[in-house]
Design a protein around this motif. Structure first.
Motif, short mmCIF file in Angstrom:
data_model
loop_
_atom_site.label_atom_id
_atom_site.label_comp_id
_atom_site.label_asym_id
_atom_site.label_seq_id
_atom_site.Cartn_x
_atom_site.Cartn_y
_atom_site.Cartn_z
N ASP A 150 53.68 33.68 41.87
CA ASP A 150 52.51 32.91 42.30
C ASP A 150 51.20 33.61 42.00
O ASP A 150 50.13 33.08 42.29
CB ASP A 150 52.61 32.61 43.80
CG ASP A 150 53.76 31.68 44.11
OD1 ASP A 150 53.95 30.72 43.33
OD2 ASP A 150 54.48 31.92 45.09
N TYR A 151 51.30 34.82 41.44
CA TYR A 151 50.05 35.52 41.10
C TYR A 151 49.57 35.04 39.73
O TYR A 151 50.36 34.98 38.79
CB TYR A 151 50.24 37.05 41.11
CG TYR A 151 48.91 37.74 40.97
CD1 TYR A 151 48.08 37.88 42.08
CD2 TYR A 151 48.46 38.18 39.73
CE1 TYR A 151 46.83 38.46 41.95
CE2 TYR A 151 47.20 38.75 39.60
CZ TYR A 151 46.40 38.89 40.71
OH TYR A 151 45.14 39.44 40.57
N PRO A 152 48.29 34.74 39.58
CA PRO A 152 47.79 34.17 38.32
C PRO A 152 47.99 35.08 37.11
O PRO A 152 48.10 34.60 36.00
CB PRO A 152 46.31 33.97 38.58
CG PRO A 152 46.15 33.99 40.05
CD PRO A 152 47.24 34.82 40.62
N GLY A 153 48.03 36.35 37.31
CA GLY A 153 48.19 37.26 36.18
C GLY A 153 49.63 37.57 35.89
O GLY A 153 49.93 38.59 35.29
N PHE A 154 50.54 36.74 36.37
CA PHE A 154 51.95 36.99 36.13
C PHE A 154 52.18 37.19 34.65
O PHE A 154 51.60 36.51 33.81
CB PHE A 154 52.79 35.80 36.65
CG PHE A 154 54.27 36.02 36.57
CD1 PHE A 154 54.84 37.19 37.04
CD2 PHE A 154 55.09 35.06 36.01
CE1 PHE A 154 56.21 37.39 36.97
CE2 PHE A 154 56.46 35.25 35.94
CZ PHE A 154 57.01 36.42 36.42
N LEU A 155 53.01 38.16 34.33
CA LEU A 155 53.15 38.60 32.95
C LEU A 155 53.49 37.47 31.98
O LEU A 155 52.97 37.40 30.89
CB LEU A 155 54.21 39.69 32.87
CG LEU A 155 54.32 40.31 31.48
CD1 LEU A 155 53.16 41.26 31.23
CD2 LEU A 155 55.65 41.00 31.32
N LYS A 156 54.42 36.61 32.39
CA LYS A 156 54.75 35.48 31.51
C LYS A 156 53.51 34.61 31.40
O LYS A 156 53.20 33.83 32.29
CB LYS A 156 55.94 34.70 32.09
CG LYS A 156 57.21 35.51 32.06
CD LYS A 156 58.34 34.83 32.81
CE LYS A 156 59.53 35.75 32.87
NZ LYS A 156 60.39 35.46 34.04
N ASP A 157 52.80 34.79 30.29
CA ASP A 157 51.45 34.24 30.17
C ASP A 157 51.38 32.75 30.45
O ASP A 157 50.36 32.24 30.89
CB ASP A 157 50.89 34.54 28.78
CG ASP A 157 50.52 36.02 28.66
OD1 ASP A 157 50.27 36.47 27.54
OD2 ASP A 157 50.51 36.71 29.70
N SER A 158 52.47 32.05 30.23
CA SER A 158 52.48 30.61 30.46
C SER A 158 52.14 30.29 31.92
O SER A 158 51.64 29.21 32.22
CB SER A 158 53.86 30.04 30.12
OG SER A 158 54.83 30.73 30.87
N SER A 159 52.43 31.21 32.80
CA SER A 159 52.21 30.91 34.21
C SER A 159 50.81 31.29 34.70
O SER A 159 50.50 31.14 35.86
CB SER A 159 53.26 31.60 35.08
OG SER A 159 53.00 32.99 35.10
N ARG A 160 49.99 31.82 33.77
CA ARG A 160 48.61 32.11 34.18
C ARG A 160 47.93 30.82 34.58
O ARG A 160 48.10 29.79 33.95
CB ARG A 160 47.84 32.73 33.01
CG ARG A 160 48.07 34.21 32.89
CD ARG A 160 47.22 34.76 31.77
NE ARG A 160 47.46 36.18 31.59
CZ ARG A 160 46.80 37.12 32.28
NH1 ARG A 160 45.86 36.80 33.14
NH2 ARG A 160 47.09 38.38 32.09
#
Ligand code: JFZ
Length: 415
Positions: A150-160
């Motif tokens: 749920d963090y915007p900077g999650f590594l899997k860029d798609s989830s930003r």
């Protein structure tokens, strides 16, 4: 311009008058030890940033969980070493940007108890060992969590995502993060909170004011660093030494002993004891503290160079600590070329003089009459000379103090 005139200073939203009482131990404390311990010490790579900067893949980074044994992690010995260094407080990384908690958090499963062969809480025994020795226990906590879905900077860029666009998702992250903060507050009651990573979001987004209020409701005397978008008690310039006095009444310079926060075997660029002591006394001279970092190896043992540095510092403090601990900022620049401090009652000025100084020390503008001049560690009074004093006016003259080499400290004498 060719001159660096200071680091960017955060806005301080807290009224210093309201916190001055609880800040006393911090103001007197002067020296803290920062501990960057986490799975990044298994491979000896950058804490969290190595995967963020794509120097290593996220799965390879997380593979370090399997190698994290902490089987040489000895909190009592570590606390003893910290005590020996002369430090009055220590700050332990409870969770870095990688999201790996060093305690058995019930929020998520990414912690060293559930996910590593260490299988134990690394915080409780350290905090107990510190407190048993009268050392204040601080908690570093990264607001950023690059592993959380749920963090915007999650590594899997798609989830930003943008917080504004997905308020519910952001709210979920804040609930998770606040849950962890509640756990830390209830289980360890930190004397000091050392937040990090506030730059990724605004004070409003973090609900920084509410975090502050909540933590103070658990412990009104807890001290909070400035990396909470200004809702902290003191400022934390990093590595860069301030050239002028910071805005905040209280501040703390945090600094590595070599060039990295965590353990990295290839990094042998250790500062010398003289360098550390001169930075330390310079900070104290400007009214600040030094938070000096060590990085335990993956197994928890402390690199020998860092053990040695803490011992050297301790020996120096033992002899010279009177001029550092429980003092206040020294004379404004211009009176003396080097660092200085004052006793709280302003009857003693302490001058820091680098080793092997052959020319007499010069002090300008001292109005008080001089009772005695000594070098800490020796009873023998030093001779001095005052030139240019005008007896019928207020002009105090120039004070020259030759310091015999036999009385000088091997790193830094205190006069
Ligand atoms: C942060 C972390 O990202 C880093 O890994 C380490 O834990 C350090 C103590 O803190 O890094 C920062 C934080 C603030 C600044 C620079 C790096 N700053 O204010 O210049």
């Amino acid at each position: 311009t060719m001159l660096y005139t200071g680091y960017a200073q955060a806005q301080h939203r807290v009224n210093p008058d309201e916190i001055k009482e609880k800040m006393q131990w911090f103001a007197n404390g002067k020296l803290g030890i920062f501990i960057h311990y986490g799975i990044y010490s298994v491979k000896g790579i950058d804490e969290s940033w190595s995967f963020h900067n794509k120097k290593i893949s996220y799965p390879d980074y997380m593979n370090q969980l399997k190698g994290f044994t902490a089987n040489q992690y000895k909190p009592d010995e570590l606390a003893e070493l910290i005590k020996e260094s002369g430090a009055r407080y220590a700050v332990m990384t409870t969770k870095h940007h990688d999201g790996v908690a060093l305690w058995n958090s019930k929020y998520g499963s990414l912690n060293v108890v559930k996910k590593t062969p260490a299988k134990k809480d690394l915080l409780k025994p350290l905090y107990d060992a510190l407190r048993a020795r009268g050392i204040k226990a601080g908690a570093y906590f990264s607001l950023i969590d690059w592993s959380h879905a749920d963090y915007p900077g999650f590594l899997k860029d798609s989830s930003r995502y943008k917080v504004d666009a997905q308020p519910a998702k952001w709210a979920k992250y804040l609930t998770f993060m606040n849950g962890q903060l509640d756990e830390l507050a209830k289980q360890y009651n930190p004397d000091l909170w050392w937040f990090d990573g506030d730059w990724e979001h605004s004070a409003d987004e973090w609900k920084a004011s509410a975090i502050r209020q909540k933590l103070l409701s658990y412990n009104p005397n807890a001290i909070i660093n400035g990396r909470l978008q200004g809702f902290g008690d003191y400022d934390t310039p990093e590595q860069n030494f301030p050239v002028s006095r910071p805005n905040y009444k209280w501040w703390e310079l945090c600094m590595t002993i070599n060039d990295n926060w965590g353990y990295q075997p290839q990094d042998t660029n250790f500062k010398t004891p003289y360098e550390i002591i001169s930075i330390f006394t310079d900070a104290v001279s400007y009214g600040g503290n030094l938070l000096l970092d060590i990085g335990p190896k993956g197994d928890g043992s402390i690199p020998s160079q860092e053990v040695n540095m803490l011992k050297e510092l301790g020996a120096w403090n033992k002899k010279n600590g009177e001029g550092v601990f429980n003092t206040v900022a020294g004379m404004p620049q211009g009176h003396y070329y080097g660092a200085s401090t004052l006793s709280k009652d302003s009857t003693t000025v302490y001058l820091f003089v680098p080793a092997k100084t052959s020319a007499p020390v010069l002090v300008k503008g001292l109005k008080n009459s001089i009772k005695k001049i000594t070098v800490l560690g020796s009873e023998t009074p030093l001779n001095y000379k005052i030139v240019g004093k005008i007896s019928w006016s207020a002009v105090p003259g120039l004070l020259y103090i030759p310091i015999p080499e036999s009385q000088q400290d091997k790193y830094m004498s205190v006069i």
